[in-house]
Motif scaffolding. Structure first.
Motif, PDB file in Angstrom:
ATOM      1  N   THR A  14      64.063  43.483  65.814  1.00  0.00           N
ATOM      2  CA  THR A  14      64.685  44.033  67.132  1.00  0.00           C
ATOM      3  C   THR A  14      64.739  42.621  68.003  1.00  0.00           C
ATOM      4  OG1 THR A  14      63.613  46.126  67.571  1.00  0.00           O
ATOM      5  CG2 THR A  14      63.795  45.204  69.844  1.00  0.00           C
ATOM      6  N   ARG A  15      63.766  41.638  68.315  1.00  0.00           N
ATOM      7  CA  ARG A  15      63.471  39.913  69.420  1.00  0.00           C
ATOM      8  C   ARG A  15      64.747  39.217  68.527  1.00  0.00           C
ATOM      9  NH1 ARG A  15      58.157  40.750  69.692  1.00  0.00           N
ATOM     10  NH2 ARG A  15      58.313  39.809  67.620  1.00  0.00           N
ATOM     11  N   ASN A  16      64.914  39.272  67.381  1.00  0.00           N
ATOM     12  CA  ASN A  16      65.829  38.861  66.437  1.00  0.00           C
ATOM     13  C   ASN A  16      67.610  39.305  67.079  1.00  0.00           C
ATOM     14  OD1 ASN A  16      67.214  36.628  64.232  1.00  0.00           O
ATOM     15  ND2 ASN A  16      67.773  39.193  63.771  1.00  0.00           N
ATOM     16  N   SER A  17      67.553  40.481  67.586  1.00  0.00           N
ATOM     17  CA  SER A  17      68.939  41.551  67.236  1.00  0.00           C
ATOM     18  C   SER A  17      68.983  40.541  68.751  1.00  0.00           C
ATOM     19  CB  SER A  17      69.075  42.560  67.435  1.00  0.00           C
ATOM     20  OG  SER A  17      68.423  43.186  66.022  1.00  0.00           O
ATOM     21  N   LEU A  18      68.563  40.561  69.724  1.00  0.00           N
ATOM     22  CA  LEU A  18      68.682  39.836  71.120  1.00  0.00           C
ATOM     23  C   LEU A  18      68.519  39.120  71.088  1.00  0.00           C
ATOM     24  CD1 LEU A  18      68.460  41.209  74.094  1.00  0.00           C
ATOM     25  CD2 LEU A  18      65.725  40.452  74.575  1.00  0.00           C
ATOM     26  N   ALA A  19      67.880  38.401  70.693  1.00  0.00           N
ATOM     27  CA  ALA A  19      67.634  36.615  71.030  1.00  0.00           C
ATOM     28  C   ALA A  19      69.449  36.172  69.789  1.00  0.00           C
ATOM     29  CB  ALA A  19      66.737  35.869  69.514  1.00  0.00           C
ATOM     30  N   GLY A  20      70.289  36.897  68.871  1.00  0.00           N
ATOM     31  CA  GLY A  20      71.067  36.627  68.639  1.00  0.00           C
ATOM     32  C   GLY A  20      72.481  36.490  69.435  1.00  0.00           C
ATOM     33  N   GLU A  21      72.046  37.763  70.272  1.00  0.00           N
ATOM     34  CA  GLU A  21      73.677  37.847  71.055  1.00  0.00           C
ATOM     35  C   GLU A  21      73.267  37.022  72.551  1.00  0.00           C
ATOM     36  OE1 GLU A  21      76.722  40.020  72.379  1.00  0.00           O
ATOM     37  OE2 GLU A  21      75.639  40.013  70.908  1.00  0.00           O
ATOM     38  N   ASN A  22      72.170  36.418  72.881  1.00  0.00           N
ATOM     39  CA  ASN A  22      72.179  35.781  73.660  1.00  0.00           C
ATOM     40  C   ASN A  22      72.608  34.129  73.133  1.00  0.00           C
ATOM     41  OD1 ASN A  22      70.782  37.536  75.551  1.00  0.00           O
ATOM     42  ND2 ASN A  22      69.045  36.841  74.758  1.00  0.00           N
ATOM     43  N   ALA A  23      72.163  33.773  71.576  1.00  0.00           N
ATOM     44  CA  ALA A  23      73.083  32.868  71.740  1.00  0.00           C
ATOM     45  C   ALA A  23      74.845  32.565  71.757  1.00  0.00           C
ATOM     46  CB  ALA A  23      72.542  32.854  70.038  1.00  0.00           C
ATOM     47  N   ARG A  24      75.252  34.112  71.288  1.00  0.00           N
ATOM     48  CA  ARG A  24      76.590  34.116  70.904  1.00  0.00           C
ATOM     49  C   ARG A  24      77.209  34.511  72.772  1.00  0.00           C
ATOM     50  NH1 ARG A  24      80.221  38.058  71.636  1.00  0.00           N
ATOM     51  NH2 ARG A  24      78.881  39.148  73.646  1.00  0.00           N
ATOM     52  N   ARG A  25      76.155  34.990  73.280  1.00  0.00           N
ATOM     53  CA  ARG A  25      77.113  34.840  74.957  1.00  0.00           C
ATOM     54  C   ARG A  25      77.099  33.290  75.344  1.00  0.00           C
ATOM     55  NH1 ARG A  25      73.817  39.727  77.324  1.00  0.00           N
ATOM     56  NH2 ARG A  25      75.148  41.857  75.722  1.00  0.00           N
ATOM     57  N   ALA A  26      75.803  32.400  75.051  1.00  0.00           N
ATOM     58  CA  ALA A  26      75.101  31.211  75.839  1.00  0.00           C
ATOM     59  C   ALA A  26      77.107  30.179  75.036  1.00  0.00           C
ATOM     60  CB  ALA A  26      74.206  30.594  74.688  1.00  0.00           C
ATOM     61  N   LYS A  27      77.271  30.841  73.635  1.00  0.00           N
ATOM     62  CA  LYS A  27      78.242  29.676  73.015  1.00  0.00           C
ATOM     63  C   LYS A  27      79.377  29.612  74.099  1.00  0.00           C
ATOM     64  CE  LYS A  27      80.287  28.763  68.787  1.00  0.00           C
ATOM     65  NZ  LYS A  27      80.428  29.192  66.612  1.00  0.00           N
ATOM     66  N   LEU A  28      79.366  30.918  74.071  1.00  0.00           N
ATOM     67  CA  LEU A  28      80.910  31.384  75.007  1.00  0.00           C
ATOM     68  C   LEU A  28      81.107  30.580  76.636  1.00  0.00           C
ATOM     69  CD1 LEU A  28      81.707  35.310  74.526  1.00  0.00           C
ATOM     70  CD2 LEU A  28      82.701  32.902  72.840  1.00  0.00           C
ATOM     71  N   LEU A  29      79.669  31.124  76.985  1.00  0.00           N
ATOM     72  CA  LEU A  29      79.918  30.149  78.574  1.00  0.00           C
ATOM     73  C   LEU A  29      79.403  28.795  77.989  1.00  0.00           C
ATOM     74  CD1 LEU A  29      76.952  32.413  79.786  1.00  0.00           C
ATOM     75  CD2 LEU A  29      79.053  32.782  80.311  1.00  0.00           C
ATOM     76  N   LEU A  30      79.303  28.354  76.623  1.00  0.00           N
ATOM     77  CA  LEU A  30      78.897  26.606  77.061  1.00  0.00           C
ATOM     78  C   LEU A  30      80.852  26.019  76.904  1.00  0.00           C
ATOM     79  CD1 LEU A  30      78.142  23.925  76.563  1.00  0.00           C
ATOM     80  CD2 LEU A  30      77.676  24.715  74.006  1.00  0.00           C
ATOM     81  N   GLU A  31      81.546  27.044  76.246  1.00  0.00           N
ATOM     82  CA  GLU A  31      82.642  26.598  76.183  1.00  0.00           C
ATOM     83  C   GLU A  31      83.573  26.960  77.311  1.00  0.00           C
ATOM     84  OE1 GLU A  31      83.966  29.565  72.938  1.00  0.00           O
ATOM     85  OE2 GLU A  31      83.450  28.418  71.453  1.00  0.00           O
ATOM     86  N   LYS A  32      83.065  27.036  78.013  1.00  0.00           N
ATOM     87  CA  LYS A  32      83.994  27.653  78.850  1.00  0.00           C
ATOM     88  C   LYS A  32      83.407  26.650  80.499  1.00  0.00           C
ATOM     89  CE  LYS A  32      84.622  32.171  78.606  1.00  0.00           C
ATOM     90  NZ  LYS A  32      85.250  33.881  79.318  1.00  0.00           N
TER      91      LYS A  32
END
Length: 354
Positions: free
Chosen positions: A117-135
């Motif tokens: 469960t923690r891994n799924s949450l951390a993966g989603e947070n990493a995906r969002r952080a990548k999108l925000l970094l691009e912007k």
């Protein structure tokens, strides 16, 4: 009464007189024989002898060794826990990879679910952080933190899965498993010995060679062995040699391996080993009784021109009755074998060949 006594005394007198007459006659006969054997003023001694002929002789060493299993391991768990199942029979055969025991893993599975469960949450947070970094909505550092959290959560899953794998103990190789020291429901730790697993399809033979013979030890050479209580001979092949001689015993340790498909060789028992040295095509063997110990070694008497002459000899291996002579005699010599203790160098002898 007096008459009986007189008769008894007369009979005794006749017996004594017969005995004296027999001794006188025997002594006269021996004197005549002794006089006939006199040669040059010296008496010929009656002895037995043997003409030495060369014959094949296989020299060997008789050694003691010990039999060891081909493989042996003490089965122990890598983690602590309650034994949930035992899947082997004491003293039975097991195959490589066969499950032996299972340890309760309920707590670890719960931890795994939590880590997933923690891994799924951390993966989603990493995906969002990548999108925000691009912007350019977050800094590179914030993205790196989110990415590291994801990788950490993923590694945690791998750690728990490895722990779960350790709850199942399997046989590392095929063999016979011994008596178990645990029961179902026992709490075991990495210090707990579950049982011993032994492979005896082949056995190792450990023995030591005196340093005098170390040059004769070669890999892939064969030895013979047997164990107490059995007349069956087994063959083993040398496969490992210690690189140095042990200074305390002046011996070299050697290991050989033997087939034990019949399970007749039991690890832990002593073995009588015959280590071959060399085969002599024309070995000179003399009866052991012919050898006379002296200060500098051993000597024998040889027959030459009707007389006994001493010869110092160097001895080698021996059998139950004979001894191998390395030097001091030649093929065709007549060795005096019995009645030699009273002989002196040059004594005239009357020899009976055996």
């Amino acid at each position: 009464m007096k008459r009986k006594t007189i008769i008894f005394l007369v009979l005794i007198g006749l017996g004594v007189g017969s005995l004296v007459l027999y001794r006188i006659t025997t002594n006269d006969k021996n004197d005549s024989e002794r006089a006939g054997n006199v040669a040059g003023g010296r008496i010929q001694t009656k002895v037995y002898g043997k003409v030495i002929k060369g014959k094949p002789f296989s020299d060997h060493l008789s050694l003691s060794g010990s039999i060891e299993p081909n493989e042996i391991v003490d089965i122990r768990p890598e983690i602590s826990g309650i034994v949930e199942a035992i899947s082997f029979s004491e003293g039975g055969r097991v195959s490589a990879g066969q499950v032996l025991i299972r340890i309760n893993d309920v707590e670890l599975r719960a931890e795994l679910s939590q880590a997933v469960t923690r891994n799924s949450l951390a993966g989603e947070n990493a995906r969002r952080a990548k999108l925000l970094l691009e912007k350019e909505a977050i800094s590179q550092e914030e993205y790196d933190i989110a990415s590291a959290d994801y990788r950490t959560a993923k590694a945690q899953i791998q750690v728990i899965e490895a722990q779960l794998a350790k709850t199942v103990i399997k046989a590392p190789f095929s063999g016979t498993i011994g008596l178990r020291n645990i029961s179902k429901g026992s709490y075991i730790t990495p210090t707990t010995s579950v049982a011993q697993l032994v492979n005896t399809d082949r056995v190792k033979v450990l023995f030591s060679i005196p340093e005098k013979y170390v040059q004769m030890v070669k890999n892939n050479s064969s030895i013979k062995l047997n164990i107490q209580g059995s007349r069956e001979d087994h063959t083993a092949m040398i496969y490992a040699i210690e690189p140095i001689v042990e200074s305390a015993t002046r011996t070299l340790q050697v290991k050989a391996i033997a087939d034990n498909s019949a399970q007749s060789l039991i690890p832990g028992t002593f073995a009588n080993i015959v280590f071959p040295l060399e085969t002599i095509e024309r070995g000179l063997l003399v009866p052991a009784e012919a050898l006379i110990p002296i200060q500098n070694g051993k000597k024998i008497f040889l027959l030459k021109n009707g007389k006994a002459f001493e010869s110092l000899v160097e001895t080698g291996a021996r059998t139950k009755e004979d001894v191998l002579i390395l030097s001091g005699i030649q093929e065709g010599d007549t060795v005096l074998t019995s009645g030699v203790m009273s002989l002196r160098d040059g004594s005239p002898v009357q020899v009976t060949l055996r």
